[in-house]
Design a protein around this motif. Structure first.
Motif, mmCIF file in Angstrom:
data_model
loop_
_atom_site.group_PDB
_atom_site.id
_atom_site.type_symbol
_atom_site.label_atom_id
_atom_site.label_comp_id
_atom_site.label_asym_id
_atom_site.label_seq_id
_atom_site.Cartn_x
_atom_site.Cartn_y
_atom_site.Cartn_z
ATOM 1 N N GLY A 296 0.725 -1.238 0.040
ATOM 2 C CA GLY A 296 0.190 -0.032 0.030
ATOM 3 C C GLY A 296 0.721 1.408 0.076
ATOM 4 N N LEU A 297 2.205 1.159 0.273
ATOM 5 C CA LEU A 297 3.163 2.363 0.481
ATOM 6 C C LEU A 297 4.093 2.576 -0.708
ATOM 7 N N LEU A 298 3.604 1.682 -1.883
ATOM 8 C CA LEU A 298 4.829 1.311 -2.785
ATOM 9 C C LEU A 298 4.936 2.819 -3.636
ATOM 10 N N ASP A 299 3.959 3.533 -3.713
ATOM 11 C CA ASP A 299 3.999 4.903 -4.344
ATOM 12 C C ASP A 299 4.490 6.073 -3.344
ATOM 13 N N GLU A 300 4.915 5.682 -2.237
ATOM 14 C CA GLU A 300 5.588 6.683 -1.481
ATOM 15 C C GLU A 300 7.221 6.648 -1.304
ATOM 16 N N PRO A 301 7.858 7.372 -1.964
ATOM 17 C CA PRO A 301 9.286 6.984 -1.960
ATOM 18 C C PRO A 301 10.010 7.497 -0.860
ATOM 19 N N VAL A 302 11.375 6.982 -0.651
ATOM 20 C CA VAL A 302 12.275 7.466 -0.185
ATOM 21 C C VAL A 302 12.950 8.638 -0.832
ATOM 22 N N LEU A 303 12.911 9.980 -0.293
ATOM 23 C CA LEU A 303 13.412 10.887 -1.085
ATOM 24 C C LEU A 303 15.138 11.219 -0.323
ATOM 25 N N ALA B 297 13.596 10.407 -6.091
ATOM 26 C CA ALA B 297 12.796 9.698 -5.546
ATOM 27 C C ALA B 297 13.189 8.292 -5.720
ATOM 28 N N VAL B 298 13.291 7.388 -4.577
ATOM 29 C CA VAL B 298 13.581 5.975 -4.705
ATOM 30 C C VAL B 298 12.498 5.009 -4.101
ATOM 31 N N TYR B 299 11.762 4.444 -5.255
ATOM 32 C CA TYR B 299 10.453 3.601 -4.849
ATOM 33 C C TYR B 299 10.943 2.185 -4.853
ATOM 34 N N ALA C 213 -7.397 -9.430 -12.904
ATOM 35 C CA ALA C 213 -5.964 -9.630 -13.355
ATOM 36 C C ALA C 213 -5.097 -10.610 -12.341
ATOM 37 N N ARG C 214 -4.595 -11.487 -12.749
ATOM 38 C CA ARG C 214 -3.800 -12.517 -11.920
ATOM 39 C C ARG C 214 -2.251 -12.635 -12.415
ATOM 40 N N SER C 215 -1.900 -12.032 -13.038
ATOM 41 C CA SER C 215 -0.554 -11.814 -13.615
ATOM 42 C C SER C 215 0.475 -10.988 -13.042
ATOM 43 N N HIS C 216 1.711 -11.101 -13.126
ATOM 44 C CA HIS C 216 2.818 -10.388 -12.526
ATOM 45 C C HIS C 216 2.942 -9.159 -13.375
ATOM 46 N N GLU C 217 2.569 -9.275 -14.657
ATOM 47 C CA GLU C 217 2.416 -8.147 -15.571
ATOM 48 C C GLU C 217 1.260 -7.029 -15.155
ATOM 49 N N ALA C 218 0.254 -7.664 -14.830
ATOM 50 C CA ALA C 218 -0.981 -6.805 -14.430
ATOM 51 C C ALA C 218 -0.701 -5.929 -12.993
ATOM 52 N N VAL C 219 -0.367 -6.733 -12.035
ATOM 53 C CA VAL C 219 0.175 -6.012 -10.729
ATOM 54 C C VAL C 219 1.182 -5.245 -10.789
ATOM 55 N N LEU C 220 2.272 -5.357 -11.576
ATOM 56 C CA LEU C 220 3.711 -4.431 -11.765
ATOM 57 C C LEU C 220 2.924 -3.398 -12.346
ATOM 58 N N THR C 221 2.200 -3.510 -13.721
ATOM 59 C CA THR C 221 1.613 -2.359 -14.376
ATOM 60 C C THR C 221 0.927 -1.413 -13.374
ATOM 61 N N ALA C 222 0.172 -1.995 -12.578
ATOM 62 C CA ALA C 222 -0.772 -1.243 -11.630
ATOM 63 C C ALA C 222 0.209 -0.558 -10.764
ATOM 64 N N ALA C 223 1.228 -1.034 -10.310
ATOM 65 C CA ALA C 223 2.083 -0.382 -9.221
ATOM 66 C C ALA C 223 3.028 0.603 -10.040
ATOM 67 N N MET C 224 3.512 0.572 -11.267
ATOM 68 C CA MET C 224 4.062 1.418 -11.712
ATOM 69 C C MET C 224 3.207 2.614 -12.098
ATOM 70 N N ASP C 225 1.955 2.595 -12.603
ATOM 71 C CA ASP C 225 1.059 3.353 -12.606
ATOM 72 C C ASP C 225 0.920 4.413 -11.326
ATOM 73 N N ARG C 226 0.990 3.835 -10.201
ATOM 74 C CA ARG C 226 0.940 4.589 -9.110
ATOM 75 C C ARG C 226 2.067 5.379 -8.871
ATOM 76 N N VAL C 227 3.462 4.857 -9.123
ATOM 77 C CA VAL C 227 4.550 5.317 -9.211
ATOM 78 C C VAL C 227 4.538 6.623 -10.008
ATOM 79 N N ARG C 228 4.326 6.245 -11.339
ATOM 80 C CA ARG C 228 4.220 7.341 -12.276
ATOM 81 C C ARG C 228 3.137 8.776 -11.753
ATOM 82 N N ALA C 229 2.145 8.218 -11.362
ATOM 83 C CA ALA C 229 1.123 9.217 -10.825
ATOM 84 C C ALA C 229 1.903 10.064 -9.790
ATOM 85 N N ASP C 230 2.267 9.601 -8.885
ATOM 86 C CA ASP C 230 3.404 10.105 -7.828
ATOM 87 C C ASP C 230 4.358 11.181 -8.265
ATOM 88 N N LEU C 231 4.902 10.623 -9.353
ATOM 89 C CA LEU C 231 6.114 11.215 -9.932
ATOM 90 C C LEU C 231 5.487 12.601 -10.637
#
Length: 382
Positions: free
Chosen positions: A109-116, A125-127, A146-164
């Protein structure tokens, strides 16, 4: 800013039952020397810190000493759990550790909160993306189907890019533990999944300056900005002769400025020997590998007696042995096919040939025949 990309420490792992903690502490402790010599600001550990979800007390003590050395050398540390780790256990006391400069990013739940971190050019910003098990992470990330690694990592990276997007001008680094397309595996990784659903395309990580990957134990570059550091030690004989390393990553005002490999020491090399037992024990040219971890493939036509004890008398760190003497002409028929139409004596004789590599002698066959006859007589009386 200068970062040192590492991964797959696997503290607590053994090699064919042989403890590697001393070798692990030696090579991981050498990272502190790199930090001091190269002026490293941040050490990255992209998953599989431990080799198991519940590490031993000795393994946790090694991690404690290694992290202390890294901090004493002047670097902050960002680490994430891999598929071998327990995210909840690794994340214990993360808040307290962060105060000391060791940042454990273990909560999905905190993967889009980077260490600055900051340098003369601004923020970095280090995610840290913890290993995302699809069936668990999809609920935490709000994915219904979605039940694949691609799906969950895509969602995770979408959150990272939104924070960036909310941090204009901030340079960015992502740590992730995954099998990314184009990567070449070794034989010492534990499969994340089967059937190809573990494979993640590299473009999933678009939009950041550097991606520090973990999971594959062979150091490799998928692009200038997407790389695996590999494991700091060889964890299988398939990796013997492989130069282990970390990546030294430089960021300037414009983002990624350069990456170069930093070779890591090899506390004890791995060597595969092949030949007949007497040859391996007598060959003077093998004196140079007597202190290596050794895997021996014996080619004797007859299986030697107590070969491991004899090998360890010369090669005290011989940890693996296989007999390849009967490898040629192996019978691929089923067990039922091999027994069909054969007498008990023929079956027993074939067993001797299979185990020893040469047929039973006439005297041995006679002895087997008497034993079988006695067993049949006892069965009749019963």
């Amino acid at each position: 800013m200068r970062l040192l990309h590492t991964s797959d420490w696997h503290i607590g792992r053994s090699l064919h039952g042989t403890d590697l903690l001393a070798e692990q502490e030696a090579v991981l402790g050498s990272l502190a020397d790199v930090v001091a010599a190269e002026g490293v600001d941040v050490v990255l550990v992209a998953g599989d810190v431990y080799d198991r979800a519940v590490p031993s007390a000795d393994a946790t003590a090694v991690l404690d000493r290694v992290l202390t050395r890294l901090r004493s050398a002047g670097a902050s540390v960002v680490l994430t759990p891999g598929n071998h780790d327990s995210a909840r256990r690794l994340g214990f006391a993360a808040g307290l550790l962060a105060v000391s400069g060791v940042h454990v990013r273990a909560a999905t739940g905190l993967l889009d909160e980077p260490v600055l971190f900051s340098d003369a050019h601004g923020d970095v910003a280090v995610y840290g993306l913890p290993y995302l098990e699809p069936e668990v992470a999809r609920h935490e990330l709000g994915l219904s189907e979605a039940r694949s690694h691609e799906a969950v990592l895509t969602a995770a990276m979408d959150r990272v890019r939104a924070d960036l997007f909310l941090r204009p001008g901030t340079r960015s680094v992502v740590l992730a533990h995954a099998f990314v397309g184009g990567g070449v595996p070794s034989d010492s990784e534990r499969d994340i999944c089967v059937g190809g659903v573990d494979l993640v395309p590299a473009p999933v990580f678009d939009g950041v300056d550097y991606v520090a990957l973990g999971h594959l134990h062979r150091p490799q570059s998928l692009s200038d900005r997407v790389r695996y550091s590999g494991s700091p030690l060889a964890y299988s004989f398939g990796e013997s002769g492989q130069q282990k390393q970390a990546w030294l990553v430089d960021l300037d005002a414009g983002g990624l400025a350069g990456v170069r490999a930093v070779p890591l020491p090899t506390p004890r090399q791995l060597t595969v020997l092949r030949g007949e037992l007497a040859e391996l024990l007598a060959d003077p040219d093998l004196a140079a590998v007597e202190e290596h971890f050794v895997s021996a493939q014996l080619t004797d036509p007859v299986r030697p007696v107590d070969p491991m004890r004899q090998l360890q008398a010369r090669f005290p760190h011989c940890v693996h042995l296989e007999w390849a003497g009967s490898a040629q002409g192996a019978d691929t028929r089923s067990y039922q096919e091999r027994l069909s139409g054969r007498s008990d004596l023929e079956v027993a004789g074939e067993f001797v040939s299979h185990v020893r590599g040469v047929p039973a002698t006439p005297g041995e066959l006679a002895l087997l025949g008497r034993a079988l006859a006695a067993a049949a007589h006892e069965e009749t009386l019963a």
